[in-house]
Design an enzyme around this catalytic site. Structure first.
Site, PDB file in Angstrom:
ATOM      1  CE  LYS A   1      -3.663   2.605   0.197  1.00  0.00           C
ATOM      2  NZ  LYS A   1      -4.644   2.629   1.286  1.00  0.00           N
TER       3      LYS A   1
ATOM      4  CE  LYS B   1      -3.203   8.563   7.184  1.00  0.00           C
ATOM      5  NZ  LYS B   1      -2.790   7.267   6.570  1.00  0.00           N
TER       6      LYS B   1
END
Length: 300
Positions: free
Chosen positions: A173, A241
């Site tokens: 990911k 983030k």
């Protein structure tokens, strides 16, 4: 389906995943602090709760769809957490974007409580979550996959089985997020460059979408800019983030990531300009304001 599935986190992704599970006949509970999200779940046929423990009571499958590792740890193992309330021998499908180290740490905590854990980051956006057509990049034991499979099949069009240990899915990911963040930043730079050159932006979108310079992010995000609509489908803060995690991983591996680092700075600049909670296409607004050019719906 008679299995009870609890979805913790009913944002745009989690709510769609819960709705997909309901369509497949699962008994679905959900937890979120947003009362409107709980009402939407209940309107679809599920049951909503304000605490993860209440939602997960005796659940065989718990799907965690919160923002980051810290939130995942809190809703699973904190006060009124889901892990202690769910059925022993059940499986946690953990989907937040996080570092591989965090995924391994959460998996160990779940396993110590007699639970299976599937490291299962997702991709596809809110639309595919609602239609049950997500891509899942998953890793975990064969037993975790077997326990999670019925729910995965209801929520996803593609489930990649990437390894037998937590952390592998998370690593995949992060490679995806590196590319996604770079492509968003590049799309915003390109469309604002086109505006500076005095080009018709709708025509730029039409031409580039059919040309070699196209990307999924250009095709998906530039319409937000053309419409002057920066309501958050995916917020700038998400990519500060995620690209921050990519940067931390590169530093740990002593691996240079110069393009990703530049994209991170663009997201940080946009957040610092007060647009952190706006759509991630707001990078274009930041560039436009910095260079004094006009975009649709924006003052120059």
């Amino acid at each position: 389906m008679t299995a009870k599935v609890s979805v913790i986190g009913l944002g745009s992704m989690g709510l769609g995943m819960a709705q997909s599970l309901l369509r497949k006949g699962f008994s679905v509970t959900g937890a979120d602090l947003n009362a409107e999200a709980l009402k939407k779940l209940e309107a679809a046929g599920g049951s909503g709760f304000s605490s993860a423990a209440e939602a997960a009571r005796e659940a065989e499958i718990v799907v965690v769809v919160v923002v980051n590792a810290a939130q995942a740890e809190a809703v699973l193992f904190g006060e009124k957490g889901a892990a202690a309330a769910m059925k022993k021998g059940g499986v946690v499908i953990c989907s937040p974007t996080m570092s591989p180290d965090d995924a391994r740490r959460l998996a160990a905590k779940a396993q110590a409580m007699g639970l299976y854990y599937l490291d299962a980051p997702i991709s596809g956006g809110a639309g595919r979550a609602a239609s049950g057509e997500l891509t899942v990049m998953a890793s975990g034991t064969a037993e975790a996959f077997a326990a999670a499979r019925p729910a995965l099949d209801a929520m996803a069009a593609k489930v990649y089985e990437l390894g037998d240990a937590a952390g592998i899915g998370a690593a995949f990911k992060m490679v995806n997020q590196l590319l996604a963040g770079v492509h968003i930043a590049a799309a915003c730079e390109a469309i604002t460059f086109a505006a500076k050159l005095g080009l018709d932006l709708a025509t730029v979108y039409k031409v580039i979408s059919a040309s070699a310079g196209n990307s999924w992010m250009f095709e998906n995000r530039v319409p937000h800019i053309l419409e002057g609509d920066y309501s958050p489908r995916s917020a700038i803060d998400i990519f500060t983030k995620d690209m921050g995690i990519v940067s931390d991983m590169g530093r740990k591996e002593n691996f240079p990531l110069p393009v990703a680092a530049t994209a991170l700075q663009l997201f940080l600049m946009t957040a610092a300009a007060g647009m952190g909670r706006d759509d991630d296409a707001s990078v274009a607004r930041m560039i436009a304001k910095m260079t004094g050019i006009g975009l649709p719906g924006e003052r120059s």
